[in-house]
Design an enzyme around this catalytic site. Structure first.
Site, PDB file in Angstrom:
ATOM      1  N   HIS A 174       1.981   6.898   3.178  1.00 53.18           N
ATOM      2  CA  HIS A 174       1.513   8.260   3.289  1.00 53.18           C
ATOM      3  C   HIS A 174       1.928   8.930   4.109  1.00 53.18           C
ATOM      4  CE1 HIS A 174      -0.793   6.843   6.499  1.00 53.18           C
ATOM      5  NE2 HIS A 174      -1.470   5.973   5.486  1.00 53.18           N
ATOM      6  N   LYS A 189       0.701  -1.111   0.048  1.00 56.87           N
ATOM      7  CA  LYS A 189       0.046   0.062   0.045  1.00 56.87           C
ATOM      8  C   LYS A 189       0.951   1.219  -0.058  1.00 56.87           C
ATOM      9  CE  LYS A 189      -3.831  -1.877   2.363  1.00 56.87           C
ATOM     10  NZ  LYS A 189      -4.913  -1.603   3.539  1.00 56.87           N
ATOM     11  N   HIS A 221       2.505   7.942   7.615  1.00 57.07           N
ATOM     12  CA  HIS A 221       3.556   7.235   7.905  1.00 57.07           C
ATOM     13  C   HIS A 221       4.777   7.793   7.955  1.00 57.07           C
ATOM     14  CE1 HIS A 221       0.857   3.845   6.078  1.00 57.07           C
ATOM     15  NE2 HIS A 221       1.058   3.465   7.346  1.00 57.07           N
TER      16      HIS A 221
END
Ligand code: ARG
Length: 576
Positions: free
Chosen positions: A140, A137, A143
């Site tokens: 972003h 994934k 994170h």
């Protein structure tokens, strides 16, 4: 050093108040400085003494302040004692003050860290869990924030003498791996996986999700793949393991660029079977309720009417994110025997952690009290030239490119050995300082131009000040280390020394509320004070003795600046 002054004042108070020094120390603090205004060095807060039962709370606080001030007599260390509003001010003998503080830099790389104030802290093992991206994934902004905030907390805890375990808890389990597995069989390519793993896994994941929306077969294949994973089918597990290994390896490279490391790469996958055990324990304690839909829940409502439940088991018998977190926490306590555990995620997960910290004690794990969630706000608009941020590397590249451009346009930029490397370090510090300046819970809008400004309260300014100090120290290297403190009598010099005195208090504050803003603002102020002193107190061209004393002052300021920056996770550059 600085703190023996604190001791001296406490001893004096102890004699007057007939109370042990240890009880008086917490009421003493260094006074925050102001530019162009002289301040005392320490203050004693009467309200703290009242709170701690040392003085009666019934009396008029101002009268009490003045009364106590009259009883305290100056001596050769404490040169002046005066009553302020609700506090007593102390000024240390100027010469002694400057000398003691600045001479610690002769050999002490740990200025402030072994102070009496910090030595009172309990030490132990701190487990910090941060970054924790999900395989295949997007990485972003959330994170990224978790990564830099967690790194700061780990650095600080370590500097304060704790054993620190840095843990990355990967999102490496769940239905998404069914999709990824099924998707890879159809759209995946081993050569792409080798050449650009993160990119390729992400592409496959996006594609399979899109496709699965209108493709029942694919959805079934995904379910089958995930079931095979849960049943430990070697082929399925082999592919999954490959995805995981490759991801960790890639991340390790990028974390290195960021100056971040982990002791443990853990993940949700490690706790699947333990999560089932958690469900059994909940059941045997009578805490598991089955709903009409067949899911397993724990009732967290105060009145026991199921008005607030936490789902721990799906109707098909599989566990959830929270179930794995319960299992993971218990496993970590067993394995690492931590004294405290800190989770760093965005604030949307606050409820999740609240549930976790409620269920653990219900299972008899009262150490859950030593667990904390550090929530942070949203970053809006973090984009690169090519669009949205998908990978951590995108952000790092963007910071470097932009900073490189700024440096090439600035007249003050020096000739550098590796401009790219400098640009990367400076760009990163801009990102970190912007992120750490305010309260972590606040959301903020991201703007590259603003964060990369050379003036104003930015990471670029911190780096620039550090580089200037380094160059000044280097140019005057031949000056002797010993200095005459009476030559540092200008207000701008004294203010810096007074400001340095607060360093340990600031670290203490940050270690208590886990907010980096105290340290960041302390360092920014140090840079402003240093910039004025730099203008007003030239080293070059001053008589040798004066130059020597000033160099000592700037050496202190450079050393604290560098140490503070490193705690923030910023690598100080010596030239830019
Ligand atoms: N992987 C999760 C996410 O990206 C964050 C994990 C946080 N840590 C935890 N123990 N739940 O949202």
């Amino acid at each position: 050093m600085a703190c023996s002054f604190r001791r001296a004042i406490a001893a004096k108070l102890s004699r007057t108040l007939q109370q042990p020094e240890e009880l008086l120390l917490p009421a003493l603090s260094a006074v925050p400085v102001f530019r162009k205004q002289q301040t005392p060095d320490f203050k004693l807060s009467l309200s703290v003494l009242r709170l701690n039962g040392i003085l009666p709370t019934t009396a008029d606080i101002q009268l009490q302040t003045e009364d106590l001030t009259r009883q305290l007599k100056p001596d050769c260390v404490v040169q002046d004692i005066s009553a302020g509003s609700g506090a007593i001010n102390f000024t240390i003998n100027r010469k002694l003050f400057i000398q003691k503080l600045l001479e610690t830099f002769d050999n002490d790389a740990k200025f402030g860290l072994n102070s009496e104030l910090l030595n009172t802290l309990n030490r132990g093992t701190t487990l910090v869990e941060y970054s924790s991206p999900n395989i295949a994934k997007k990485f972003h902004a959330g994170h990224l924030r978790s990564t830099i905030i967690g790194n700061f907390i780990a650095n600080l805890k370590e500097a304060l003498g704790n054993k620190v375990i840095r843990m990355n808890y990967l999102g490496d389990w769940g239905m998404q791996f069914g999709l990824l597995g099924a998707g890879f069989t159809q759209f995946g390519s081993y050569s792409k996986l080798r050449d650009n793993p993160l990119q390729h896994l992400f592409e496959v994941y996006v594609q399979v999700n899109r496709e699965a929306e209108h493709n029942d077969n694919l959805r079934q294949e995904a379910r089958d793949f995930f079931r095979k994973l849960e049943e430990h089918n070697p082929e399925a597990v082999g592919l999954w393991q490959r995805f995981r290994d490759i991801t960790v390896e890639e991340y390790q490279h990028v974390y290195k660029r960021l100056g971040v490391r982990f002791d443990v790469y853990s993940g949700e996958s490690l706790h699947q079977s333990q999560a089932q055990e958690v469900v059994e324990q909940l059941q045997s304690r009578g805490l598991l309720k089955t709903t009409e839909k067949g899911t397993g829940v724990v009732d967290l409502s105060v009145s026991g009417d199921l008005s607030n439940v936490c789902t721990v088991l799906r109707s098909d018998g599989t566990t959830l994110y929270i179930t794995r977190d319960i299992a993971a926490a218990i496993d970590r306590k067993d394995r690492y025997k931590f004294t405290e555990m800190i989770y760093v995620t965005d604030k949307s997960q606050a409820n999740h952690f609240q549930q976790l910290f409620q269920i653990l004690p219900a299972l008899g794990h009262h150490w859950a009290e030593s667990c904390r969630h550090v929530p942070f706000g949203l970053v809006k608009g973090m984009k690169t030239r090519t669009g949205e941020v998908v990978f951590l590397e995108d952000v790092l590249d963007e910071a470097r490119t932009r900073m490189l451009l700024n440096m090439s346009q600035s007249k003050t930029t020096k000739e550098l050995e590796d401009p790219e490397d400098t640009a990367e370090k400076v760009g990163l510090s801009a990102l970190i300082v912007q992120d750490f300046k305010g309260p972590l819970q606040s959301d903020y809008s991201f703007d590259w131009d603003r964060i990369l400004q050379a003036q104003g309260d930015t990471g670029v300014f911190l780096q620039y000040t550090h580089a200037r100090l380094c160059s000044l120290l280097q140019k005057n290297e031949d000056l002797a280390a010993h200095f005459d403190p009476s030559l540092l009598n200008e207000p701008s010099a004294i203010t810096i020394v007074q400001h340095l005195l607060r360093y340990d208090e600031v670290l203490l504050q940050s270690s208590q509320d886990l907010q980096p803003k105290h340290l960041v603002n302390f360092l920014l102020k140090l840079c402003h004070l240093t910039a004025s002193a730099h203008r007003e107190l030239p080293v070059k061209g001053s008589p040798a003795e004066v130059a020597q004393a000033r160099r000592c002052l700037f050496r202190g300021s450079c050393s604290v600046l560098a140490n503070g920056m490193k705690l923030l996770g910023v690598t100080p550059v010596t030239k830019m």
